[in-house]
Design a protein around this motif. Sequence first.
Motif, mmCIF file in Angstrom:
data_model
loop_
_atom_site.group_PDB
_atom_site.id
_atom_site.type_symbol
_atom_site.label_atom_id
_atom_site.label_comp_id
_atom_site.label_asym_id
_atom_site.label_seq_id
_atom_site.Cartn_x
_atom_site.Cartn_y
_atom_site.Cartn_z
ATOM 1 N N PRO A 125 6.542 -7.941 -4.878
ATOM 2 C CA PRO A 125 7.955 -7.703 -4.586
ATOM 3 C C PRO A 125 8.200 -7.775 -3.078
ATOM 4 N N ARG A 126 9.229 -8.465 -2.679
ATOM 5 C CA ARG A 126 9.492 -8.649 -1.248
ATOM 6 C C ARG A 126 9.606 -7.307 -0.523
ATOM 7 N N ALA A 127 10.305 -6.351 -1.127
ATOM 8 C CA ALA A 127 10.492 -5.060 -0.470
ATOM 9 C C ALA A 127 9.159 -4.347 -0.259
ATOM 10 N N ALA A 128 8.234 -4.518 -1.203
ATOM 11 C CA ALA A 128 6.933 -3.872 -1.074
ATOM 12 C C ALA A 128 6.132 -4.487 0.067
ATOM 13 N N VAL A 129 6.156 -5.824 0.173
ATOM 14 C CA VAL A 129 5.433 -6.489 1.259
ATOM 15 C C VAL A 129 6.057 -6.125 2.601
ATOM 16 N N ASP A 130 7.385 -6.083 2.670
ATOM 17 C CA ASP A 130 8.049 -5.673 3.909
ATOM 18 C C ASP A 130 7.589 -4.279 4.329
ATOM 19 N N LYS A 133 -10.526 5.264 -3.420
ATOM 20 C CA LYS A 133 -9.283 5.654 -2.766
ATOM 21 C C LYS A 133 -8.164 4.738 -3.253
ATOM 22 N N THR A 134 -6.947 5.241 -3.282
ATOM 23 C CA THR A 134 -5.808 4.413 -3.669
ATOM 24 C C THR A 134 -5.016 4.032 -2.419
ATOM 25 N N MET A 135 -4.362 2.886 -2.469
ATOM 26 C CA MET A 135 -3.589 2.446 -1.311
ATOM 27 C C MET A 135 -2.381 3.338 -1.038
ATOM 28 N N PRO A 136 -1.703 3.884 -2.050
ATOM 29 C CA PRO A 136 -0.648 4.849 -1.710
ATOM 30 C C PRO A 136 -1.175 6.029 -0.900
ATOM 31 N N ASP A 137 -2.355 6.538 -1.264
ATOM 32 C CA ASP A 137 -2.929 7.642 -0.508
ATOM 33 C C ASP A 137 -3.326 7.202 0.904
ATOM 34 N N ARG A 138 -3.935 6.033 1.011
ATOM 35 C CA ARG A 138 -4.401 5.571 2.313
ATOM 36 C C ARG A 138 -3.252 5.288 3.279
ATOM 37 N N MET A 139 -2.111 4.856 2.748
ATOM 38 C CA MET A 139 -1.003 4.454 3.608
ATOM 39 C C MET A 139 0.120 5.485 3.664
ATOM 40 N N ALA A 140 -0.077 6.635 3.044
ATOM 41 C CA ALA A 140 1.003 7.633 2.961
ATOM 42 C C ALA A 140 1.472 8.093 4.338
ATOM 43 N N TYR A 166 1.806 6.350 6.913
ATOM 44 C CA TYR A 166 2.428 5.260 7.673
ATOM 45 C C TYR A 166 3.636 4.654 6.972
ATOM 46 N N SER A 167 4.005 5.188 5.836
ATOM 47 C CA SER A 167 5.106 4.615 5.062
ATOM 48 C C SER A 167 5.877 5.712 4.349
ATOM 49 N N ASP A 168 7.190 5.519 4.254
ATOM 50 C CA ASP A 168 8.026 6.432 3.464
ATOM 51 C C ASP A 168 7.995 6.083 1.983
ATOM 52 N N THR A 169 7.465 4.904 1.658
ATOM 53 C CA THR A 169 7.454 4.446 0.267
ATOM 54 C C THR A 169 6.059 3.970 -0.134
ATOM 55 N N PRO A 170 5.030 4.793 0.032
ATOM 56 C CA PRO A 170 3.665 4.336 -0.287
ATOM 57 C C PRO A 170 3.467 4.023 -1.760
ATOM 58 N N GLU A 171 4.340 4.541 -2.628
ATOM 59 C CA GLU A 171 4.211 4.245 -4.057
ATOM 60 C C GLU A 171 4.365 2.763 -4.349
ATOM 61 N N GLN A 191 -8.218 0.941 -4.663
ATOM 62 C CA GLN A 191 -7.424 0.502 -5.810
ATOM 63 C C GLN A 191 -5.969 0.433 -5.396
ATOM 64 N N GLY A 192 -5.307 -0.652 -5.796
ATOM 65 C CA GLY A 192 -3.899 -0.793 -5.433
ATOM 66 C C GLY A 192 -3.321 -2.075 -5.978
ATOM 67 N N ALA A 193 -2.152 -2.445 -5.469
ATOM 68 C CA ALA A 193 -1.478 -3.660 -5.905
ATOM 69 C C ALA A 193 -2.311 -4.887 -5.544
ATOM 70 N N ARG A 194 -2.316 -5.869 -6.434
ATOM 71 C CA ARG A 194 -3.201 -7.030 -6.281
ATOM 72 C C ARG A 194 -2.862 -7.875 -5.054
ATOM 73 N N TRP A 195 -1.626 -7.781 -4.575
ATOM 74 C CA TRP A 195 -1.203 -8.606 -3.438
ATOM 75 C C TRP A 195 -1.657 -8.025 -2.088
ATOM 76 N N ILE A 196 -2.225 -6.820 -2.087
ATOM 77 C CA ILE A 196 -2.529 -6.173 -0.809
ATOM 78 C C ILE A 196 -3.661 -6.869 -0.056
ATOM 79 N N ASP A 197 -4.705 -7.308 -0.733
ATOM 80 C CA ASP A 197 -5.762 -8.032 -0.013
ATOM 81 C C ASP A 197 -5.230 -9.313 0.624
ATOM 82 N N PRO A 198 -4.435 -10.135 -0.098
ATOM 83 C CA PRO A 198 -3.835 -11.286 0.592
ATOM 84 C C PRO A 198 -2.975 -10.871 1.787
ATOM 85 N N ALA A 199 -2.247 -9.751 1.649
ATOM 86 C CA ALA A 199 -1.414 -9.281 2.755
ATOM 87 C C ALA A 199 -2.267 -8.891 3.957
ATOM 88 N N LEU A 200 -3.380 -8.219 3.706
ATOM 89 C CA LEU A 200 -4.270 -7.843 4.805
ATOM 90 C C LEU A 200 -4.903 -9.072 5.440
#
Length: 266
Positions: free
Chosen positions: A220-225, A133-140, A142-147, A182-191
């Motif tokens: 990117p700060r905007a992505a983490v926000d 699964k991809t994180m954009p798909d998993r979070m679509a 809950y977010s307007d900008t899952p990309e 599969q997704g951005a490398r910073w997502i596991d630290p964010a979780l």
Amino acid sequence: MPTDRLTAVPADVLAAIAEATGPVVKTEPVGSGFNSEIAARFHTETGTVFVKGLRADHPRVWTQQREAEINPHVRGIAPRLLWRLETAGWDLLGFEAVDGRHADYAPESADVPAVATLLRRLGQVPCPDLPLKTMPDRMAAYSDTPELFAGEALLHTDWHNTNVLIQNDGGALLVDWAWASQGARWIDPALWVLWLIAGGHTAVQAELWASALPAWDEAPRAAVDAFAQASARLWQEIAGADPDPWTQRMEAAAETWASHRGGSAR
């Protein structure tokens, strides 16, 4: 897992486990975990195997396949899969047994640096060519900008403290890869930030631990926000109108982090 859970396993399934492990001299049910109908240590004269399993018609039986597929790619940071059995209507996985305990995410815990090291090692593992699964798909939802969450990294995504085993030498291993994505490398630290907040850290303290990881510097700060806000919405949905203490704690942690990042799920 309740001690009587094993009594529901057919005798031919227990016999198949014994055939794979060798004669079983003791069975020790494991009490934690949410995704397995069988979760137990099978002790033999030559060693111990941790077995987890689901009935073949269970709605989450796909998690067994995911764990079996991912295991060869995460050797060294996860217990090794020894065998998989699909027999008598059950899907069973046998892992090398690890002597360890669940990680403690409290602010003063010596486990937190070990988990940071584990995250750093995971960040160096190439993403395997698997239908993850991809994180954009998993979070679509809950977010307007899952990309913003897209990437090529292998992610575990479930940093519940019971999924991190601290070994006797202080090292850490990561278990339960059912939600690998599969997704951005910073997502596991964010979780992990979310779980640290739930464990008692302030948002500033939690992000300070994340900032020690190379992946966090790339974020990117905007992505983490956006991810913090999406996570708060996700946990608000999971908690629902009448949350239990565990989901209530996670909902509060996610809202705390979203507020710290300048947003909210409200």
